[in-house]
Design an enzyme around this catalytic site. Structure first.
Site, PDB file in Angstrom:
ATOM      1  N   HIS A 436       0.755  -1.222   0.075  1.00 56.79           N
ATOM      2  CA  HIS A 436       0.100   0.008   0.138  1.00 56.79           C
ATOM      3  C   HIS A 436       0.979   1.185  -0.004  1.00 56.79           C
ATOM      4  O   HIS A 436       0.402   2.397  -0.222  1.00 56.79           O
ATOM      5  CB  HIS A 436      -1.088  -0.121   1.101  1.00 56.79           C
ATOM      6  N   ASP A 440      -2.255   1.814  -4.521  1.00 56.82           N
ATOM      7  CA  ASP A 440      -3.496   2.100  -3.958  1.00 56.82           C
ATOM      8  C   ASP A 440      -4.678   0.952  -4.126  1.00 56.82           C
ATOM      9  O   ASP A 440      -4.499   0.303  -5.020  1.00 56.82           O
ATOM     10  CB  ASP A 440      -4.019   3.424  -4.120  1.00 56.82           C
TER      11      ASP A 440
END
Length: 464
Positions: A436, A440
Protein backbone atom coordinates in the site's frame (compact mmCIF):
# COMPACT_ATOMS: atom_id res chain seq x y z
CA UNK A 1 54.12 -31.30 -10.66
CA UNK A 2 51.95 -28.28 -11.44
CA UNK A 3 49.52 -26.52 -9.17
CA UNK A 4 46.04 -25.93 -10.56
CA UNK A 5 43.69 -23.31 -9.15
CA UNK A 6 40.06 -24.45 -8.95
CA UNK A 7 37.96 -21.32 -9.46
CA UNK A 8 34.44 -20.67 -8.25
CA UNK A 9 32.55 -20.85 -11.56
CA UNK A 10 30.03 -18.36 -12.85
CA UNK A 11 26.55 -19.48 -11.79
CA UNK A 12 24.38 -16.95 -13.58
CA UNK A 13 24.31 -13.28 -14.45
CA UNK A 14 22.76 -12.26 -11.15
CA UNK A 15 25.06 -14.32 -8.89
CA UNK A 16 28.33 -12.78 -7.70
CA UNK A 17 29.20 -15.01 -4.77
CA UNK A 18 28.41 -18.29 -3.04
CA UNK A 19 28.79 -19.85 0.39
CA UNK A 20 30.83 -23.02 0.90
CA UNK A 21 28.56 -25.50 2.67
CA UNK A 22 30.51 -28.76 2.45
CA UNK A 23 33.85 -30.02 1.13
CA UNK A 24 33.43 -33.51 -0.34
CA UNK A 25 37.21 -33.91 -0.76
CA UNK A 26 39.86 -33.24 1.86
CA UNK A 27 43.49 -32.13 1.38
CA UNK A 28 45.50 -35.17 0.31
CA UNK A 29 42.59 -36.88 -1.45
CA UNK A 30 42.98 -38.09 -5.01
CA UNK A 31 40.58 -36.45 -7.48
CA UNK A 32 39.48 -37.66 -10.88
CA UNK A 33 38.24 -35.31 -13.59
CA UNK A 34 34.55 -34.45 -13.06
CA UNK A 35 34.61 -35.55 -9.41
CA UNK A 36 32.49 -33.30 -7.20
CA UNK A 37 34.84 -31.38 -4.91
CA UNK A 38 32.66 -28.96 -2.99
CA UNK A 39 29.01 -28.09 -2.41
CA UNK A 40 28.11 -24.39 -2.52
CA UNK A 41 24.98 -22.33 -1.97
CA UNK A 42 23.68 -19.07 -3.33
CA UNK A 43 20.78 -17.29 -1.65
CA UNK A 44 18.30 -19.91 -2.93
CA UNK A 45 19.92 -22.70 -4.91
CA UNK A 46 22.47 -25.30 -3.81
CA UNK A 47 25.05 -26.45 -6.36
CA UNK A 48 28.07 -28.73 -6.76
CA UNK A 49 31.45 -27.79 -8.22
CA UNK A 50 33.31 -30.58 -10.08
CA UNK A 51 37.02 -30.64 -10.82
CA UNK A 52 37.90 -30.37 -14.52
CA UNK A 53 41.27 -32.06 -13.90
CA UNK A 54 42.68 -35.14 -12.18
CA UNK A 55 45.19 -34.80 -9.38
CA UNK A 56 45.57 -34.42 -5.63
CA UNK A 57 43.78 -31.80 -3.54
CA UNK A 58 46.55 -29.81 -1.85
CA UNK A 59 44.65 -26.99 -0.13
CA UNK A 60 41.17 -25.56 0.34
CA UNK A 61 41.12 -21.76 0.39
CA UNK A 62 37.66 -21.29 1.92
CA UNK A 63 36.29 -23.09 4.94
CA UNK A 64 32.72 -24.17 5.53
CA UNK A 65 30.27 -21.22 5.77
CA UNK A 66 32.77 -18.77 4.23
CA UNK A 67 31.73 -16.71 1.21
CA UNK A 68 33.71 -16.79 -2.04
CA UNK A 69 33.41 -14.47 -5.01
CA UNK A 70 32.73 -15.82 -8.51
CA UNK A 71 36.04 -16.28 -10.35
CA UNK A 72 38.17 -16.49 -7.21
CA UNK A 73 40.31 -19.59 -6.44
CA UNK A 74 38.68 -21.88 -3.89
CA UNK A 75 41.16 -24.78 -3.90
CA UNK A 76 44.62 -25.83 -5.13
CA UNK A 77 44.99 -29.14 -6.97
CA UNK A 78 48.32 -30.76 -7.81
CA UNK A 79 48.34 -32.21 -11.31
CA UNK A 80 50.81 -33.92 -13.61
CA UNK A 81 52.84 -31.50 -15.66
CA UNK A 82 55.40 -28.73 -15.44
CA UNK A 83 56.14 -27.37 -11.99
CA UNK A 84 54.32 -24.12 -12.41
CA UNK A 85 51.00 -22.78 -11.25
CA UNK A 86 48.13 -23.00 -13.72
CA UNK A 87 44.57 -21.81 -13.58
CA UNK A 88 41.34 -22.84 -15.22
CA UNK A 89 41.10 -21.81 -18.84
CA UNK A 90 37.35 -22.37 -19.02
CA UNK A 91 34.46 -22.12 -16.67
CA UNK A 92 33.74 -25.19 -14.58
CA UNK A 93 30.12 -26.27 -14.97
CA UNK A 94 27.98 -26.17 -11.88
CA UNK A 95 25.94 -29.24 -11.06
CA UNK A 96 22.99 -29.42 -8.71
CA UNK A 97 22.89 -32.25 -6.15
CA UNK A 98 20.02 -34.70 -6.07
CA UNK A 99 19.28 -33.75 -2.47
CA UNK A 100 19.37 -30.37 -0.81
CA UNK A 101 22.38 -30.42 1.55
CA UNK A 102 21.86 -29.27 5.10
CA UNK A 103 24.05 -26.30 5.93
CA UNK A 104 24.60 -24.66 9.24
CA UNK A 105 24.49 -21.10 7.98
CA UNK A 106 24.11 -19.26 4.71
CA UNK A 107 24.45 -15.71 3.67
CA UNK A 108 21.02 -14.12 3.95
CA UNK A 109 19.77 -10.86 2.49
CA UNK A 110 18.45 -8.44 5.06
CA UNK A 111 16.42 -5.47 3.98
CA UNK A 112 17.41 -2.15 5.43
CA UNK A 113 14.70 -0.14 7.17
CA UNK A 114 12.81 2.21 4.91
CA UNK A 115 13.74 5.89 5.22
CA UNK A 116 11.71 7.43 8.00
CA UNK A 117 9.94 10.77 7.70
CA UNK A 118 11.52 13.84 9.17
CA UNK A 119 9.71 16.29 11.40
CA UNK A 120 10.16 20.02 11.42
CA UNK A 121 10.89 21.47 14.85
CA UNK A 122 10.12 24.93 16.12
CA UNK A 123 12.90 27.13 17.53
CA UNK A 124 13.41 29.71 20.26
CA UNK A 125 12.97 27.26 23.13
CA UNK A 126 14.67 28.59 26.30
CA UNK A 127 17.77 26.59 27.16
CA UNK A 128 17.87 24.92 23.74
CA UNK A 129 21.39 26.13 23.13
CA UNK A 130 22.51 24.19 26.21
CA UNK A 131 21.27 20.87 24.88
CA UNK A 132 24.00 18.49 23.69
CA UNK A 133 24.52 18.15 19.98
CA UNK A 134 24.33 14.68 18.51
CA UNK A 135 25.88 13.46 15.33
CA UNK A 136 23.48 11.97 12.83
CA UNK A 137 23.65 8.19 12.83
CA UNK A 138 25.71 6.70 10.08
CA UNK A 139 23.48 4.71 7.74
CA UNK A 140 24.82 1.31 6.81
CA UNK A 141 26.19 0.98 3.34
CA UNK A 142 23.93 -1.16 1.19
CA UNK A 143 24.26 -2.93 -2.05
CA UNK A 144 22.14 -2.10 -5.03
CA UNK A 145 18.57 -3.18 -4.66
CA UNK A 146 18.35 -2.14 -1.01
CA UNK A 147 19.78 -5.38 0.42
CA UNK A 148 22.65 -5.64 2.88
CA UNK A 149 24.45 -8.96 3.06
CA UNK A 150 26.11 -10.59 6.05
CA UNK A 151 28.40 -13.60 5.79
CA UNK A 152 27.63 -16.69 7.87
CA UNK A 153 30.77 -16.00 9.96
CA UNK A 154 29.54 -12.50 10.84
CA UNK A 155 26.08 -13.84 11.65
CA UNK A 156 27.53 -16.55 13.91
CA UNK A 157 29.58 -14.02 15.88
CA UNK A 158 26.60 -11.66 16.14
CA UNK A 159 24.42 -14.47 17.49
CA UNK A 160 27.03 -15.59 20.02
CA UNK A 161 27.60 -12.03 21.26
CA UNK A 162 23.90 -11.17 21.42
CA UNK A 163 24.15 -8.39 18.84
CA UNK A 164 20.69 -7.26 17.75
CA UNK A 165 19.72 -6.77 14.11
CA UNK A 166 19.52 -3.01 14.70
CA UNK A 167 23.09 -2.97 16.01
CA UNK A 168 24.29 -5.11 13.11
CA UNK A 169 22.65 -2.80 10.58
CA UNK A 170 24.33 0.23 12.17
CA UNK A 171 27.92 -1.07 11.84
CA UNK A 172 29.80 0.66 8.99
CA UNK A 173 31.32 -1.98 6.72
CA UNK A 174 34.85 -1.83 5.28
CA UNK A 175 34.52 -4.86 3.04
CA UNK A 176 33.56 -5.01 -0.61
CA UNK A 177 30.40 -3.03 -1.37
CA UNK A 178 30.18 -1.95 2.26
CA UNK A 179 30.09 -5.49 3.62
CA UNK A 180 30.57 -5.91 7.37
CA UNK A 181 33.70 -7.98 7.95
CA UNK A 182 34.82 -9.93 11.00
CA UNK A 183 37.25 -7.10 11.86
CA UNK A 184 34.40 -4.55 11.70
CA UNK A 185 32.36 -6.70 14.07
CA UNK A 186 35.23 -7.20 16.52
CA UNK A 187 35.94 -3.45 16.53
CA UNK A 188 32.28 -2.82 17.31
CA UNK A 189 32.37 -5.31 20.19
CA UNK A 190 35.41 -3.56 21.72
CA UNK A 191 33.58 -0.23 21.84
CA UNK A 192 30.14 -1.63 22.55
CA UNK A 193 28.70 -0.32 25.77
CA UNK A 194 31.33 2.41 26.16
CA UNK A 195 29.22 5.15 24.54
CA UNK A 196 28.20 7.84 27.08
CA UNK A 197 24.75 7.50 28.54
CA UNK A 198 22.12 9.57 26.87
CA UNK A 199 21.46 12.86 28.49
CA UNK A 200 18.11 13.47 30.11
CA UNK A 201 17.80 16.38 27.75
CA UNK A 202 17.20 13.83 24.99
CA UNK A 203 13.91 12.98 26.65
CA UNK A 204 12.87 16.59 26.16
CA UNK A 205 10.56 17.20 23.21
CA UNK A 206 12.97 18.85 20.80
CA UNK A 207 11.72 21.90 18.91
CA UNK A 208 14.33 23.52 16.71
CA UNK A 209 14.85 24.46 13.10
CA UNK A 210 16.93 21.35 12.37
CA UNK A 211 15.28 18.03 11.50
CA UNK A 212 15.43 14.87 13.57
CA UNK A 213 14.58 11.46 12.09
CA UNK A 214 11.77 9.67 13.83
CA UNK A 215 13.03 6.66 15.81
CA UNK A 216 12.46 3.17 14.50
CA UNK A 217 10.77 1.02 17.14
CA UNK A 218 13.02 -1.87 18.18
CA UNK A 219 12.06 -5.33 17.03
CA UNK A 220 10.53 -7.42 19.76
CA UNK A 221 12.90 -9.90 21.32
CA UNK A 222 12.53 -13.51 20.28
CA UNK A 223 10.73 -15.32 23.09
CA UNK A 224 12.58 -18.11 24.81
CA UNK A 225 10.59 -21.32 24.91
CA UNK A 226 10.86 -24.07 27.46
CA UNK A 227 10.48 -27.55 26.10
CA UNK A 228 8.27 -30.12 27.71
CA UNK A 229 8.71 -33.86 28.01
CA UNK A 230 8.11 -35.49 24.66
CA UNK A 231 8.69 -32.31 22.60
CA UNK A 232 10.72 -32.75 19.44
CA UNK A 233 13.18 -30.05 18.42
CA UNK A 234 13.65 -29.74 14.66
CA UNK A 235 16.42 -27.43 13.51
CA UNK A 236 15.50 -25.32 10.47
CA UNK A 237 17.45 -26.21 7.38
CA UNK A 238 19.20 -23.54 5.36
CA UNK A 239 16.33 -22.93 2.96
CA UNK A 240 13.74 -22.73 5.74
CA UNK A 241 15.86 -20.09 7.53
CA UNK A 242 16.04 -18.11 4.30
CA UNK A 243 12.27 -18.30 3.83
CA UNK A 244 11.71 -17.30 7.46
CA UNK A 245 13.91 -14.22 7.25
CA UNK A 246 12.52 -13.26 3.84
CA UNK A 247 8.91 -13.39 5.04
CA UNK A 248 9.53 -11.48 8.28
CA UNK A 249 11.53 -8.86 6.37
CA UNK A 250 8.66 -8.43 3.90
CA UNK A 251 6.12 -7.84 6.67
CA UNK A 252 8.41 -5.21 8.22
CA UNK A 253 9.02 -3.59 4.82
CA UNK A 254 5.67 -3.37 3.04
CA UNK A 255 2.24 -2.14 4.11
CA UNK A 256 0.28 -5.26 3.19
CA UNK A 257 -3.29 -5.00 1.89
CA UNK A 258 -5.26 -7.87 0.33
CA UNK A 259 -8.16 -7.65 -2.12
CA UNK A 260 -10.40 -10.54 -3.22
CA UNK A 261 -12.56 -11.34 -6.23
CA UNK A 262 -14.56 -14.43 -7.21
CA UNK A 263 -14.28 -15.58 -10.81
CA UNK A 264 -16.56 -17.86 -12.84
CA UNK A 265 -14.08 -20.01 -14.77
CA UNK A 266 -16.59 -22.51 -16.18
CA UNK A 267 -15.64 -21.84 -19.80
CA UNK A 268 -11.95 -22.23 -18.94
CA UNK A 269 -12.54 -25.58 -17.23
CA UNK A 270 -14.59 -26.90 -20.16
CA UNK A 271 -11.99 -25.70 -22.69
CA UNK A 272 -9.14 -27.42 -20.86
CA UNK A 273 -11.07 -30.68 -20.56
CA UNK A 274 -11.74 -30.58 -24.30
CA UNK A 275 -8.15 -29.82 -25.33
CA UNK A 276 -5.78 -31.37 -22.77
CA UNK A 277 -5.53 -34.82 -24.39
CA UNK A 278 -4.99 -33.38 -27.86
CA UNK A 279 -2.40 -30.93 -26.56
CA UNK A 280 -0.45 -33.64 -24.72
CA UNK A 281 -0.44 -35.89 -27.76
CA UNK A 282 0.88 -33.10 -29.95
CA UNK A 283 3.34 -31.35 -27.60
CA UNK A 284 4.22 -34.12 -25.16
CA UNK A 285 3.31 -31.77 -22.28
CA UNK A 286 0.40 -31.73 -19.85
CA UNK A 287 -1.53 -28.47 -19.85
CA UNK A 288 -2.35 -27.43 -16.28
CA UNK A 289 -4.19 -24.35 -15.05
CA UNK A 290 -1.01 -22.62 -13.85
CA UNK A 291 0.28 -21.41 -17.27
CA UNK A 292 -3.25 -20.22 -18.10
CA UNK A 293 -3.32 -18.15 -14.91
CA UNK A 294 0.15 -16.78 -15.66
CA UNK A 295 -0.96 -15.73 -19.15
CA UNK A 296 -3.90 -13.81 -17.67
CA UNK A 297 -1.61 -12.13 -15.13
CA UNK A 298 0.90 -11.13 -17.83
CA UNK A 299 -1.88 -9.59 -19.93
CA UNK A 300 -3.19 -7.66 -16.94
CA UNK A 301 0.32 -6.35 -16.16
CA UNK A 302 0.62 -5.08 -19.73
CA UNK A 303 -2.66 -3.21 -19.15
CA UNK A 304 -1.60 -1.90 -15.71
CA UNK A 305 2.21 -1.71 -15.62
CA UNK A 306 2.38 0.18 -12.30
CA UNK A 307 1.77 -3.13 -10.52
CA UNK A 308 5.09 -4.30 -12.00
CA UNK A 309 7.32 -2.04 -9.90
CA UNK A 310 9.73 -2.02 -6.97
CA UNK A 311 10.42 0.55 -4.25
CA UNK A 312 13.84 2.02 -3.51
CA UNK A 313 13.47 4.53 -0.70
CA UNK A 314 11.27 7.25 -2.15
CA UNK A 315 11.80 6.04 -5.72
CA UNK A 316 9.43 3.81 -7.68
CA UNK A 317 11.26 1.62 -10.17
CA UNK A 318 9.03 0.64 -13.07
CA UNK A 319 10.22 -2.67 -14.50
CA UNK A 320 10.69 -3.05 -18.23
CA UNK A 321 10.37 -6.85 -18.27
CA UNK A 322 7.45 -8.89 -16.97
CA UNK A 323 9.12 -11.74 -15.10
CA UNK A 324 6.54 -13.79 -13.24
CA UNK A 325 7.60 -16.04 -10.39
CA UNK A 326 5.56 -19.11 -9.54
CA UNK A 327 5.75 -20.34 -5.97
CA UNK A 328 6.59 -24.06 -6.06
CA UNK A 329 6.38 -26.49 -3.15
CA UNK A 330 9.35 -28.84 -2.80
CA UNK A 331 9.22 -32.43 -1.54
CA UNK A 332 11.03 -31.25 1.60
CA UNK A 333 8.10 -28.95 2.39
CA UNK A 334 10.12 -25.83 1.58
CA UNK A 335 9.18 -23.29 -1.05
CA UNK A 336 11.05 -21.90 -4.03
CA UNK A 337 10.01 -19.38 -6.67
CA UNK A 338 11.37 -20.04 -10.19
CA UNK A 339 10.79 -17.21 -12.64
CA UNK A 340 9.19 -17.19 -16.11
CA UNK A 341 11.10 -14.43 -17.85
CA UNK A 342 9.31 -12.07 -20.23
CA UNK A 343 6.10 -14.00 -19.75
CA UNK A 344 4.17 -11.53 -21.88
CA UNK A 345 6.23 -12.58 -24.91
CA UNK A 346 5.32 -16.28 -24.67
CA UNK A 347 2.24 -17.88 -26.19
CA UNK A 348 0.28 -20.42 -24.19
CA UNK A 349 2.27 -23.36 -25.55
CA UNK A 350 5.52 -21.64 -24.59
CA UNK A 351 4.16 -20.91 -21.11
CA UNK A 352 3.10 -24.56 -20.63
CA UNK A 353 6.55 -25.83 -21.56
CA UNK A 354 8.36 -23.24 -19.43
CA UNK A 355 6.16 -23.83 -16.38
CA UNK A 356 6.51 -27.62 -16.63
CA UNK A 357 10.27 -27.39 -17.09
CA UNK A 358 10.80 -25.09 -14.11
CA UNK A 359 8.44 -27.04 -11.86
CA UNK A 360 10.11 -30.34 -12.74
CA UNK A 361 13.63 -29.05 -12.16
CA UNK A 362 12.54 -27.40 -8.91
CA UNK A 363 11.18 -30.70 -7.55
CA UNK A 364 14.43 -32.45 -8.54
CA UNK A 365 16.67 -29.68 -7.14
CA UNK A 366 18.05 -28.92 -10.60
CA UNK A 367 17.32 -25.20 -10.78
CA UNK A 368 20.13 -22.85 -11.74
CA UNK A 369 20.70 -19.66 -9.69
CA UNK A 370 19.37 -17.48 -12.51
CA UNK A 371 16.11 -19.46 -12.58
CA UNK A 372 15.03 -17.77 -9.34
CA UNK A 373 16.35 -14.26 -10.03
CA UNK A 374 14.82 -11.00 -11.23
CA UNK A 375 11.14 -11.78 -10.66
CA UNK A 376 8.83 -8.75 -10.85
CA UNK A 377 5.51 -10.35 -9.81
CA UNK A 378 4.63 -13.64 -8.10
CA UNK A 379 1.75 -16.11 -8.50
CA UNK A 380 1.03 -18.80 -5.90
CA UNK A 381 -1.53 -21.52 -6.68
CA UNK A 382 -2.84 -22.44 -3.23
CA UNK A 383 -5.78 -24.21 -4.87
CA UNK A 384 -3.47 -27.19 -5.42
CA UNK A 385 -3.84 -27.86 -1.68
CA UNK A 386 -7.62 -27.47 -1.62
CA UNK A 387 -7.47 -23.90 -0.23
CA UNK A 388 -10.22 -21.56 -1.40
CA UNK A 389 -8.33 -18.31 -0.70
CA UNK A 390 -5.37 -16.85 1.17
CA UNK A 391 -3.50 -13.67 2.08
CA UNK A 392 0.01 -14.25 0.69
CA UNK A 393 3.09 -12.29 1.80
CA UNK A 394 4.75 -10.14 -0.85
CA UNK A 395 7.95 -11.54 -2.34
CA UNK A 396 10.36 -8.63 -1.89
CA UNK A 397 11.40 -6.46 -3.65
CA UNK A 398 8.17 -6.88 -5.62
CA UNK A 399 4.99 -5.02 -4.62
CA UNK A 400 2.27 -7.61 -5.33
CA UNK A 401 1.55 -11.34 -5.21
CA UNK A 402 -1.54 -13.17 -6.48
CA UNK A 403 -2.95 -16.24 -4.73
CA UNK A 404 -5.23 -18.53 -6.73
CA UNK A 405 -7.74 -20.67 -4.84
CA UNK A 406 -9.18 -24.03 -5.72
CA UNK A 407 -11.90 -24.32 -8.39
CA UNK A 408 -15.16 -25.54 -6.88
CA UNK A 409 -18.61 -26.20 -8.30
CA UNK A 410 -21.13 -23.82 -6.72
CA UNK A 411 -24.64 -22.59 -7.43
CA UNK A 412 -24.52 -19.17 -9.01
CA UNK A 413 -27.06 -16.68 -10.36
CA UNK A 414 -26.86 -16.20 -14.12
CA UNK A 415 -28.55 -13.45 -16.08
CA UNK A 416 -30.29 -14.72 -19.22
CA UNK A 417 -32.53 -13.01 -21.81
CA UNK A 418 -35.50 -14.67 -20.16
CA UNK A 419 -34.54 -13.78 -16.60
CA UNK A 420 -32.16 -14.84 -13.84
CA UNK A 421 -31.51 -18.55 -13.25
CA UNK A 422 -29.48 -20.53 -10.75
CA UNK A 423 -26.90 -22.84 -12.33
CA UNK A 424 -23.95 -24.97 -11.24
CA UNK A 425 -20.77 -23.12 -12.17
CA UNK A 426 -17.02 -23.58 -11.62
CA UNK A 427 -16.06 -20.75 -9.26
CA UNK A 428 -12.68 -19.64 -7.94
CA UNK A 429 -11.38 -16.95 -5.57
CA UNK A 430 -8.40 -14.76 -6.41
CA UNK A 431 -6.61 -12.77 -3.72
CA UNK A 432 -4.03 -10.07 -4.36
CA UNK A 433 -1.70 -8.84 -1.61
CA UNK A 434 -0.07 -5.55 -2.53
CA UNK A 435 2.21 -2.92 -1.02
CA UNK A 436 0.00 0.00 0.00
CA UNK A 437 3.01 2.34 0.01
CA UNK A 438 2.85 2.50 -3.79
CA UNK A 439 -0.23 0.48 -4.84
CA UNK A 440 -3.53 2.03 -3.83
CA UNK A 441 -6.82 0.17 -3.59
CA UNK A 442 -7.90 1.53 -6.96
CA UNK A 443 -4.96 -0.05 -8.80
CA UNK A 444 -4.87 -3.22 -6.69
CA UNK A 445 -8.61 -3.82 -6.98
CA UNK A 446 -8.71 -3.00 -10.69
CA UNK A 447 -5.75 -5.26 -11.42
CA UNK A 448 -7.19 -8.36 -9.76
CA UNK A 449 -10.55 -7.71 -11.43
CA UNK A 450 -8.78 -7.51 -14.81
CA UNK A 451 -7.14 -10.90 -14.21
CA UNK A 452 -10.55 -12.36 -13.30
CA UNK A 453 -12.10 -10.85 -16.45
CA UNK A 454 -9.52 -12.53 -18.68
CA UNK A 455 -10.23 -15.89 -17.05
CA UNK A 456 -14.03 -15.50 -17.09
CA UNK A 457 -14.15 -14.46 -20.73
CA UNK A 458 -12.15 -17.44 -21.96
CA UNK A 459 -12.89 -18.37 -25.55
CA UNK A 460 -14.30 -21.91 -25.73
CA UNK A 461 -13.21 -22.13 -29.37
CA UNK A 462 -9.62 -21.00 -28.82
CA UNK A 463 -7.02 -23.02 -30.69
CA UNK A 464 -3.78 -23.94 -29.00
Amino acid sequence: MAKYQLLLPKMGESVAEATVINWLKNPGDKIEADDIVVEIATDKVDSEVPSPVSGTLLEVLYQKDEVAQVGSPIAIIEIEGEAEESTQQQETPVQQPTETPQAEQVEEPVRDPEPVPEVEIAENIPGLEQLPKFDAPVAPTVQSGGLRFYSPLVRNIATQEGITQQELDSIPGTGADGRVTKDDLMAFLQTRGTAPAQSAAQEFTKTATFTVPLPIPPASATPQYRTQAGDEIIEMDRMRRLISDHMVSSIHTSAHVTSFVEADVTNLVYWREKNKAKFEAREGEKITFTPIFIEAVARAIVDMPMINVSVNGTQIIKKKDINIGMATALPSGNLIVPVIRRADGLNLTGLVKTVNDLAGRARNNKLRPDDTADGTFTVTNIGMFGNIMGTPIINQPQVAILAIGTIKKKPAVLETPTGDVIAIRHMMYLSLSYDHRVVDGSLGGSFIKRVADYLENWDLNREV
